[in-house]
Each structure stands twice: as structure tokens, then as C-alpha cells.
Enzyme design. Structure first.
Site, PDB file in Angstrom:
ATOM      1  N   HIS A 244     -27.094  45.593  33.037  1.00 26.32           N
ATOM      2  CA  HIS A 244     -25.990  44.665  33.309  1.00 26.32           C
ATOM      3  C   HIS A 244     -24.668  45.364  33.616  1.00 26.32           C
ATOM      4  O   HIS A 244     -23.879  44.889  34.402  1.00 26.32           O
ATOM      5  CB  HIS A 244     -25.818  43.651  32.167  1.00 26.32           C
ATOM      6  CG  HIS A 244     -25.508  44.248  30.831  1.00 26.32           C
ATOM      7  ND1 HIS A 244     -26.486  44.740  29.998  1.00 26.32           N
ATOM      8  CD2 HIS A 244     -24.333  44.446  30.179  1.00 26.32           C
ATOM      9  CE1 HIS A 244     -25.924  45.195  28.894  1.00 26.32           C
ATOM     10  NE2 HIS A 244     -24.614  45.041  28.980  1.00 26.32           N
ATOM     11  N   ASP A 245     -24.424  46.536  32.993  1.00 20.81           N
ATOM     12  CA  ASP A 245     -23.136  47.209  33.198  1.00 20.81           C
ATOM     13  C   ASP A 245     -23.252  48.476  34.028  1.00 20.81           C
ATOM     14  O   ASP A 245     -22.375  49.332  33.974  1.00 20.81           O
ATOM     15  CB  ASP A 245     -22.512  47.553  31.828  1.00 20.81           C
ATOM     16  CG  ASP A 245     -21.649  46.421  31.311  1.00 20.81           C
ATOM     17  OD1 ASP A 245     -21.262  45.543  32.129  1.00 20.81           O
ATOM     18  OD2 ASP A 245     -21.369  46.394  30.105  1.00 20.81           O
ATOM     19  N   LYS A 248     -20.422  50.124  35.987  1.00 20.56           N
ATOM     20  CA  LYS A 248     -19.343  50.911  35.378  1.00 20.56           C
ATOM     21  C   LYS A 248     -19.376  52.366  35.834  1.00 20.56           C
ATOM     22  O   LYS A 248     -18.397  53.091  35.674  1.00 20.56           O
ATOM     23  CB  LYS A 248     -19.424  50.826  33.847  1.00 20.56           C
ATOM     24  CG  LYS A 248     -18.878  49.512  33.324  1.00 20.56           C
ATOM     25  CD  LYS A 248     -18.874  49.453  31.829  1.00 20.56           C
ATOM     26  CE  LYS A 248     -18.328  48.100  31.372  1.00 20.56           C
ATOM     27  NZ  LYS A 248     -18.623  47.860  29.956  1.00 20.56           N
ATOM     28  N   HIS A 273     -16.849  46.004  38.152  1.00 18.31           N
ATOM     29  CA  HIS A 273     -18.141  46.625  37.791  1.00 18.31           C
ATOM     30  C   HIS A 273     -19.293  45.658  38.042  1.00 18.31           C
ATOM     31  O   HIS A 273     -20.419  46.068  38.291  1.00 18.31           O
ATOM     32  CB  HIS A 273     -18.146  47.137  36.336  1.00 18.31           C
ATOM     33  CG  HIS A 273     -18.329  46.084  35.282  1.00 18.31           C
ATOM     34  ND1 HIS A 273     -17.291  45.371  34.757  1.00 18.31           N
ATOM     35  CD2 HIS A 273     -19.443  45.631  34.647  1.00 18.31           C
ATOM     36  CE1 HIS A 273     -17.763  44.520  33.838  1.00 18.31           C
ATOM     37  NE2 HIS A 273     -19.065  44.666  33.760  1.00 18.31           N
ATOM     38  N   HIS A 299     -23.094  38.400  34.692  1.00 18.73           N
ATOM     39  CA  HIS A 299     -23.093  38.369  33.219  1.00 18.73           C
ATOM     40  C   HIS A 299     -21.713  38.101  32.618  1.00 18.73           C
ATOM     41  O   HIS A 299     -21.605  37.881  31.418  1.00 18.73           O
ATOM     42  CB  HIS A 299     -23.730  39.635  32.631  1.00 18.73           C
ATOM     43  CG  HIS A 299     -22.927  40.892  32.782  1.00 18.73           C
ATOM     44  ND1 HIS A 299     -22.850  41.585  33.962  1.00 18.73           N
ATOM     45  CD2 HIS A 299     -22.167  41.576  31.894  1.00 18.73           C
ATOM     46  CE1 HIS A 299     -22.086  42.659  33.795  1.00 18.73           C
ATOM     47  NE2 HIS A 299     -21.642  42.672  32.547  1.00 18.73           N
ATOM     48  N   HIS A 300     -20.645  38.115  33.441  1.00 17.34           N
ATOM     49  CA  HIS A 300     -19.314  37.746  32.914  1.00 17.34           C
ATOM     50  C   HIS A 300     -18.852  36.377  33.430  1.00 17.34           C
ATOM     51  O   HIS A 300     -17.707  35.996  33.210  1.00 17.34           O
ATOM     52  CB  HIS A 300     -18.277  38.813  33.270  1.00 17.34           C
ATOM     53  CG  HIS A 300     -18.455  40.081  32.480  1.00 17.34           C
ATOM     54  ND1 HIS A 300     -18.191  40.156  31.124  1.00 17.34           N
ATOM     55  CD2 HIS A 300     -18.889  41.313  32.855  1.00 17.34           C
ATOM     56  CE1 HIS A 300     -18.453  41.399  30.698  1.00 17.34           C
ATOM     57  NE2 HIS A 300     -18.884  42.114  31.732  1.00 17.34           N
ATOM     58  N   ASP A 328     -25.161  39.799  25.287  1.00 15.02           N
ATOM     59  CA  ASP A 328     -24.158  40.878  25.354  1.00 15.02           C
ATOM     60  C   ASP A 328     -22.950  40.566  24.466  1.00 15.02           C
ATOM     61  O   ASP A 328     -22.459  41.429  23.739  1.00 15.02           O
ATOM     62  CB  ASP A 328     -23.728  41.056  26.821  1.00 15.02           C
ATOM     63  CG  ASP A 328     -22.999  42.366  27.049  1.00 15.02           C
ATOM     64  OD1 ASP A 328     -23.314  43.362  26.355  1.00 15.02           O
ATOM     65  OD2 ASP A 328     -22.110  42.413  27.922  1.00 15.02           O
TER      66      ASP A 328
HETATM   67 FE   LIG Z   1     -20.073  43.944  31.815  1.00 13.36          FE
HETATM   68 FE   LIG Z   2     -23.065  45.582  27.465  1.00 10.61          FE
END
Ligand SMILES: [Fe+2]
Ligand SMILES: [Fe+2]
Length: 387
Positions: A244-245, A248, A273, A299-300, A328
Site C-alpha cells: 500500500h505504501d 513512498k 505516494h 488506501h487514503h 492500516d
Molecule cells: Fe499510505
Molecule cells: Fe502502512
């Protein structure tokens, strides 16, 4: 064996060959092999051993009707491949060992029967057949052990010599199928490890831990299961959520590691990201990577439309993104991060509940609470000191 019995056994073998070529899952395959071996020999019990280094490991057992996989350490049995073990002899000589009750006493001096294979009480067996599983390169992958052949009346009889070629054929088909299943299992594990390491590379930049990735992945799978999704969807979200990240990786250190408050411009960059993650997977032909892209992007997002990057609302947000959002955030609230200490679990639950319909999809949040017992088990198991 009568002609009709021979034809019958041949048909069973053909059916077996067709059936196992389509099985990729090792457990399912072993069950089919053991069942067919019992059907062909009328054996009361069948045991499956796989060669691991210099030993044979008991990996599955089938009594008359029940299939069993040892799942704890005490149930696991390792037999050294040595000439004073019947199974060892079978492996070292690449040949079938056929023992009747009459032979049994004579074997006591030669073989370490006390510790032999899966039998609880060796003195009680009436007949035993050990069949090596040899692949097309003459490599032995394991041993099939059959115990106590019976006749139509249910009396114990020795394993018939006429069944040996049938069992050889069954064993060689099984060996090839097992090799394929092991290969496909290795590919899956390699794939998962690659995903995991890639995710870790991204999370490490944010001072996250391997456990965080593992927990989010496990929580997401549990939520998906309690929300009623299929097994294949559950597996897909398990494998795609760790990433998911991953976006970054594309965020400059000066922003990612900034200790003070982010400026509005920096915040926008940080939020990107999600889109960087999407771009990493965009255009992939593989379903899991396509899902990973959707997870990274969404996811955000928040259920009420107040999230980022697109401000999507409700069911327009991909369901995998809605699931990972819960997993998360729950993990973040429970974990010690750079700017804060973790909240007590009760307060975390209250926070999550207060966000139902706002940040989180109410149905999925409900699934999270339905699976809470399992979620807390994962949390306990995969939380070490993260200070
Ligand atoms: Fe994230
Ligand atoms: Fe995370």
C-alpha cells in the site's frame, strides 16, 4: 487378480492420473494419492513421507476415512534415511518393500522397528507396503506407506504381489505431480517474499517495520473473510495489501523524515505516494499487481469523500482500498510511531467506531469487529518491541 479386477484397477489409475494433473495444492494432492492407494490395496491406513535433507518427514496420514496433516511440532515425525529403517531401506534401494505378518518377527533384529514410521504400535501390524516415490529423473521424493491390507470380508491379508506394478505406476505419477505442486508452491513463496521485501524497502524509509506489513496484510485478509469475500479475493488482498505504501519510495527524504509540521506543498507531495504507488503497478497484466495498484491509490480515500488523492466517496472507492484503510489505521493507532505513542486498545476501538460512515465503510468496519478475536491474535503474535 481376476481380469475384471485388473481392468478395474487400471481404470482407477487412469482416473487418478487425469485427476492429479489438475491439482496444484500439495495437501489436496497428498489426500488424493493416499485415498487412491487405499482404494487400490484395501489398506486400513496410508502414510505419506517426503524426503527433506537426509530424513523422511511424515507429512500426511489417512485412516479408513479421515485425512490428517500433522500441524504441530510433536506430531511431526522425522525418520533418518538409514539402512536399518524400513523406509530408509526403501529409499536407499529405490524399491518397494512388502512385509507380511509372518515376516514381521524376522525384521525385529535387522530394523529399528520401535521407531519405525507412523505406526503407534508396530507389533500390531499385519502387513505393510512401502513404495518409493521416484520422479522421471530417478530422484526419490518420498515414500508411501500402506498398512494392513484387507480382503472383502475385512480380514487382514498380505499385500498381493500383483498389486506391485499398479503401485509403481501410482507412485511415479504421484512423484511428478508432487514435484509440480512443490514448484508451484515455491513460485508462490518466492513471489510473496519479493512483494514483502519491496514493501519493506518502502516502509523502512518511513521507519516502519516488517511486522507492520505483515499485520496489515493479515488484518486485511481477515476483514475480507468476515465480509464474505471469496478465498481467492482473500488471498489477493493478502498479497497486494503489503504494497500500500510502496509509493513512498518516490518521496524525498527531506519530506519523509521531516520532524516538524509539513507545509501545504510538502503535504501534497507526501500524499502523492498514493499516485506513485499506482504508477508502479499501472499496466501490469497480473491481477494481484493490478489490485496492488488500486490499494496504493485508494488506501487514503475516506468513505465520506474527504480523503485523498481523489476524494472518492462510498462504494466508488475500490473495496480493497476500503479494507486496507481500516487495517492500516487500526495498526497505526496501535503502534508506536515517530510522533506519538500508541493508544490503549479500547480507545482505538472507540476511534474506529466513531469513524464509521466517515472514514470507514460501515459494512467493512463491522466485518473487522466480527473478526476481532483473530485480529487480536495476529496483533499479539506479530508485535515485538518496536521502540
Ligand atoms: Fe499510505
Ligand atoms: Fe502502512
Amino acid at each position: 487378480m481376476t481380469v475384471s479386477a485388473s481392468v478395474d484397477k487400471l481404470l482407477q489409475l487412469i482416473e487418478f492420473g487425469i485427476h492429479i494433473s489438475g491439482i496444484k495444492e500439495l495437501k489436496q494432492l497428498m489426500e488424493k494419492v493416499l485415498k487412491t492407494a487405499q482404494d487400490l490395496t484395501y489398506a486400513k491406513m496410508a502414510v505419506f513421507y517426503l524426503v527433506t535433507d537426509d530424513s523422511l518427514e511424515l507429512v500426511a496420514r489417512r485412516n479408513t476415512h479421515t485425512f490428517h496433516i500433522p500441524d504441530n511440532f510433536h506430531e511431526k515425525k522425522l525418520i533418518p534415511i538409514s539402512p536399518n529403517r524400513l523406509a530408509g531401506f526403501c529409499v536407499l534401494n529405490s524399491k518397494i518393500v512388502n512385509i507380511s505378518a509372518a515376516d514381521r518377527q524376522g525384521l525385529v533384529d535387522t530394523y529399528d522397528l520401535e521407531h519405525e514410521l507412523g505406526l503407534l504400535n508396530l507389533q500390531l501390524f499385519h502387513s505393510m507396503l512401502l513404495v518409493p516415490l521416484i520422479n522421471q529423473n530417478r530422484k526419490i521424493l518420498g515414500v508411501l506407506q500402506l498398512i494392513d491390507s484387507t480382503n472383502n470380508e475385512g480380514d487382514f491379508i498380505p499385500f498381493s504381489e500383483s498389486i506391485i506394478p499398479v503401485m509403481e505406476s501410482l507412485a511415479s505419477q504421484s512423484a511428478v505431480a508432487i514435484q509440480n505442486a512443490q514448484l508451484s508452491r515455491d513460485i508462490t513463496s518466492t513471489y510473496y517474499e519479493t512483494i514483502f521485501r519491496l514493501s519493506l524497502a518502502a516502509e523502512c524509509r518511513d521507519k516502519e517495520t516488517a511486522n507492520h506489513i505483515f499485520r496489515v496484510s493479515s488484518y486485511s485478509k481477515i476483514i475480507a473473510r468476515y465480509a464474505g469475500f471469496t478465498k481467492s479475493f482473500q488471498d489477493m488482498i493478502q498479497y497486494s495489501s503489503p504494497m500500500h505504501d510502496v509509493g513512498k519510495l518516490g518521496i524525498p527524504d527531506s519530506i519523509l523524515f521531516k520532524t516538524g509540521k509539513l507545509t501545504p506543498e510538502e503535504r501534497i507531495l507526501m500524499q502523492s505516494h498514493t499516485e506513485i504507488g499506482w504508477k508502479i503497478f499501472e499496466g501490469s497484466d497480473y491481477e494481484i499487481l493490478q489490485m496492488a495498484g488500486r490499494v496504493a491509490l485508494s488506501h487514503h480515500e475516506k468513505y465520506d469523500g474527504s480523503g485523498y488523492p481523489k476524494g472518492l466517496k462510498g462504494n466508488i472507492i475500490p473495496v480493497e482500498g476500503r479494507i486496507v484503510a481500516i487495517a492500516d489505521v487500526f495498526d497505526a493507532l496501535c503502534s508506536i510511531r515517530r510522533y506519538k505513542f500508541s493508544f490503549p486498545t479500547d480507545q482505538v476501538f472507540m476511534n474506529l467506531k466513531s469513524e464509521t460512515g466517515h472514514h470507514f465503510d460501515p459494512i467493512l468496519l463491522n466485518a473487522f469487529f466480527m473478526g476481532l478475536e483473530e485480529i487480536l491474535e495476529v496483533k499479539k503474535k506479530y508485535t515485538v518491541s518496536e521502540s
